[in-house]
Design an enzyme around this catalytic site. Structure first.
Site, PDB file in Angstrom:
ATOM      1  N   LYS A  54       0.847  -1.203   0.000  1.00  0.00           N
ATOM      2  CA  LYS A  54       0.000   0.000   0.000  1.00  0.00           C
ATOM      3  C   LYS A  54       0.881   1.251   0.000  1.00  0.00           C
ATOM      4  CE  LYS A  54      -3.825  -2.338   2.292  1.00  0.00           C
ATOM      5  NZ  LYS A  54      -4.504  -2.701   3.537  1.00  0.00           N
ATOM      6  N   GLN A  98      -4.045  -0.847   9.896  1.00  0.00           N
ATOM      7  CA  GLN A  98      -3.974  -2.161   9.258  1.00  0.00           C
ATOM      8  C   GLN A  98      -4.564  -3.230  10.178  1.00  0.00           C
ATOM      9  OE1 GLN A  98      -2.984  -2.959   6.050  1.00  0.00           O
ATOM     10  NE2 GLN A  98      -3.630  -5.043   6.532  1.00  0.00           N
ATOM     11  N   ASP A 121     -10.748   3.653   4.719  1.00  0.00           N
ATOM     12  CA  ASP A 121     -11.148   2.248   4.600  1.00  0.00           C
ATOM     13  C   ASP A 121     -12.673   2.106   4.675  1.00  0.00           C
ATOM     14  OD1 ASP A 121      -9.224   0.374   4.003  1.00  0.00           O
ATOM     15  OD2 ASP A 121      -8.395   0.345   6.029  1.00  0.00           O
TER      16      ASP A 121
END
Ligand code: NAP
Length: 307
Positions: A54, A98, A121
């Site tokens: 990412k 994460q 997200d």
């Protein structure tokens, strides 16, 4: 007709090029770059690999990176502090926490702390509520990536163009209206199954959600024009789960004991029945990454009043 392989690596590269161009144009207009704040807790090898990937794409697209690594022993308060610190940093437009977090940390409580305007997200309850309403909000990355691959399945882009790795304007891959199509989503997680079902519903598909308590999964799945597997069980879905000519999307990423990475589909038997199918690796995975960067750039534009 040959089955179309929905190459997520190819499509994500096209999207990546477009995001990079958008960043360059915003930079010219605003004199600053979007910033992505990454929080990684612990040293889970898979999470470390995902974060590295990412961050790599973020840099390629021209974003500034803010990286906060915490040890696996970090407390709930320490992770909360890292999030609040990123919330207050005006150079950060998107925050990635994460997942999964090490045992003992309350994931949901931590996700709730992320500033919803930086929740790239799309996992903050406010943004999940906006998704249910159909209102604008960052959409979760994996479901967005899967939907883009469904659009690719129904587009004129053929396997030949993909395999020649031609540059393509993804604006030509139109968001498809799924009226009259039946979609079966196997898996009901907050991360993938539920938001994807809502995105498919927004596109007018008739959506069925299946899960571990569902009966007659093969029969249910084989009635689907679009079948999505987001289960986490290696090669659970065989060819007899697939409708002849259906579109099949494999979200699963499973590491076998011999080190091989496989999806939730038994790829070869499913491919024989499908008109279009995603591989693992190289399907939904790369799309998830690029959607995170796309969401961050959209958040940057929104936060700076650019439509
Ligand atoms: P999850 O939270 O564990 O959810 C799995 C879902 O599958 C649950 O709803 C579960 O049902 C259902 N399920 C489990 N076994 C089943 C069975 N035998 N038959 C039918 N349904 C079954 O997993 P997740 O986070 O959604 O992830 C799913 C998979 O996608 C994993 O392999 C994960 O690594 C992968 N993933 C990939 C990406 C990507 O970028 N490609 C991103 C995220 C996740 P219940 O609700 O009844 O327990």
């Amino acid at each position: 007709m040959a089955t179309k392989i929905l190459d997520g690596k190819w499509l994500s590269t096209q999207v990546q090029n477009e995001v990079a161009a958008q960043v360059a144009s915003l930079m010219e207009k605003l004199g600053k770059k979007p910033g992505l704040g990454v929080i990684l807790v612990g040293d889970n090898p898979a999470s470390m690999a995902y974060v590295a990937n990412k961050e790599k794409i973020a840099v390629v697209c021209g974003l500034n990176l803010f990286d906060n690594r915490l040890p696996a022993t970090a407390t709930q308060d320490e992770v909360a502090e890292a999030i609040l610190d990123f919330n207050q940093n005006s150079e950060i437009d998107g925050i990635l926490l994460q997942l999964p977090l090490p045992k003992g940390l309350d994931e949901k409580k931590l996700l709730d702390l992320i500033d919803p305007t930086k929740d790239v997200d799309g996992l903050h309850p406010l943004n999940q509520g906006l998704l249910i309403r159909g209102s604008p909000a960052p959409r979760p990355c994996t479901p967005q990536g899967a939907l883009a691959l469904i659009d690719l399945a129904y587009s004129d882009v053929n396997s030949d163009l993909i395999s020649k790795n031609k540059i393509y304007d993804t604006a030509a891959i139109k968001p498809i209206d799924l009226s009259g199509k039946k979609a079966v989503v196997i898996g009901r997680s907050i991360l993938v199954g539920k938001p994807l079902a809502l995105l498919l519903l927004e596109r007018n598909a008739t959506v069925v959600m299946a899960h571990s308590k569902s009966k007659d999964l093969a029969q249910l799945a084989s009635s689907a024009d679009i079948l999505v597997a987001a289960v986490g069980v290696p090669e659970l879905i065989k060819g007899d789960y697939v409708k002849e000519g259906g579109v099949v999307i494999d979200v699963g990423i499973n590491r076998l004991a011999d080190g091989r990475l496989v999806g939730d589909l038994d790829f070869n038997s499913c491919k024989d029945k499908a008109c279009a199918i995603t591989p693992v690796p190289g399907g939904v995975g790369p799309m998830t990454v690029v959607m995170l960067i796309k969401n961050t750039v959209a958040s940057f534009a929104r936060r700076n009043g650019v439509k």
